[in-house]
Design a protein around this motif. Sequence first.
Motif, short mmCIF file in Angstrom:
data_model
loop_
_atom_site.label_atom_id
_atom_site.label_comp_id
_atom_site.label_asym_id
_atom_site.label_seq_id
_atom_site.Cartn_x
_atom_site.Cartn_y
_atom_site.Cartn_z
N UNK A 23 39.74 32.13 48.82
CA UNK A 23 40.94 31.32 48.57
C UNK A 23 42.05 32.17 47.97
N UNK A 24 43.29 31.79 48.31
CA UNK A 24 44.45 32.53 47.81
C UNK A 24 45.12 31.73 46.71
N UNK A 25 45.72 32.44 45.75
CA UNK A 25 46.41 31.81 44.65
C UNK A 25 47.61 32.62 44.23
N UNK A 40 46.71 34.65 32.24
CA UNK A 40 47.88 34.07 32.91
C UNK A 40 47.55 32.66 33.39
N UNK A 41 48.59 31.85 33.44
CA UNK A 41 48.46 30.64 34.22
C UNK A 41 48.33 31.05 35.69
N UNK A 42 47.60 30.27 36.46
CA UNK A 42 47.43 30.57 37.88
C UNK A 42 47.33 29.26 38.65
N UNK A 43 47.65 29.33 39.92
CA UNK A 43 47.63 28.13 40.75
C UNK A 43 46.94 28.43 42.07
N UNK A 44 46.03 27.50 42.47
CA UNK A 44 45.38 27.58 43.78
C UNK A 44 45.47 26.20 44.42
#
Length: 454
Positions: A23-25, A40-44
Amino acid sequence: MADGMAVSQLREGTPFRLRASGLAGTVGALIGAGGQGAAYHASIGGKPFVLKWYHPHVLEADTRLPGRIARAVERGSPDPRFLWPIDLVEVSGREGLGHLMALRPPRFRGLRDLIAAPPARIDPPLVVRARTCLSLAESFLHLHAKGLCYQDINFGAVFIEPSSGEICICDNDNVDVNGAPASVYGTKKFMAPEIVRGERMPDAGTDLYSMAVMFFYVLHAWHPLEGRAEYEVALMDAEEEMRLYGTQPRFMFDPADASNGPVAGFHDAIVRRWRSLSEGVRRLFVQAFTAGLRPGPAGRVIETQWRAALARMADSILACPACGYEHALDAEDADPDPRRFACVACGAEVPLPPRLLLGRDAVVLCQGAQLHAHHLDPARPFVYGEPLARVEAHPADPAVTGLRNLTADTWTSRLPDGTGAAVPPGRTIRLVDGLEVDFGRRRGTVAAGQSPTR
């Protein structure tokens, strides 16, 4: 070192990919940076996570780190309270490594805030502190049962929800198979004496010692070995620290050795809290910091011992009506002596409220007290979560208390005269001596309030 850390940090908006799932984020804003790396904040897919990215020098020094995280991802979390690595993170065109984990909810506070200076300090009630310790014992029981070792139990790794005692445990990249070469020695003041002396590396046995130190801190906001000996140190240097925590460790409440006992006028608050705890919990602390100061399993208190004692204590807490100071009664006393006891803080008389007797267990029914699955369902021991019942005062007469049914099921009750009544969801039944309640999976009997001996 600071320049190296800056170079290793990721830019907001940087794309990344998860090694196992593919999966990419996207990297979000920096949360903070420390000696190991940056978070870090991250989003997927629009869902929020945390990405921890390691500094290059950390990966060079700890060559086992990538393997530890990969194994952690593969085996999965031993308990939901661990913010466990979800997957390894790679950034195209960059050397280095990171891992993804769940985002800690904002309602959690660092356990270090228990000893922080005001106004940052948190001061949860005694029942919450007891349940915090119980949750920690359960979490590490599940981790150790998987053959794993945490290695570095300390304040920075644990977060608490101050109103409930719910916890989450971070910094799980040090976790490894018990007996494998350790990556860290631990954190000062939490390390077992044999580690301080350089005789041993962390393992599941030393985790038990560190856990006991954590429990003492949670309940007392103080270290168990810092009595008179620490008080009399003029200059705390490495030699003195070695003596206090390594070569000559002594418990400040050791019943057989008062040489490191509390100092009157300085440790008074610690003494009051110690005296207010249940005998069962005090007994385990004495074992942990006398026989348990020596390496080996014989003296170290295991998680199930803590769990049972802490659950009983959490069910037996009441406050002094004069000053509000909280005390824990010994729930093992099914038929307490009717003599009265005095508050350890102000000396006022503390009456014993009604108690709910559930087989060998007992719950003090103070106003506001709650019953959970742990109390009402034998198949779900040590499960708290949402309350299933709550003690409430009558709106017209605060001296009259009742038990409100917060479940979706109807209870049945029987008074001493043989008359019975149903207690539908949302309704309250008055607490009187001899009242019997069938909760469905467990029956309980109310015992009228008395004033036990302390």
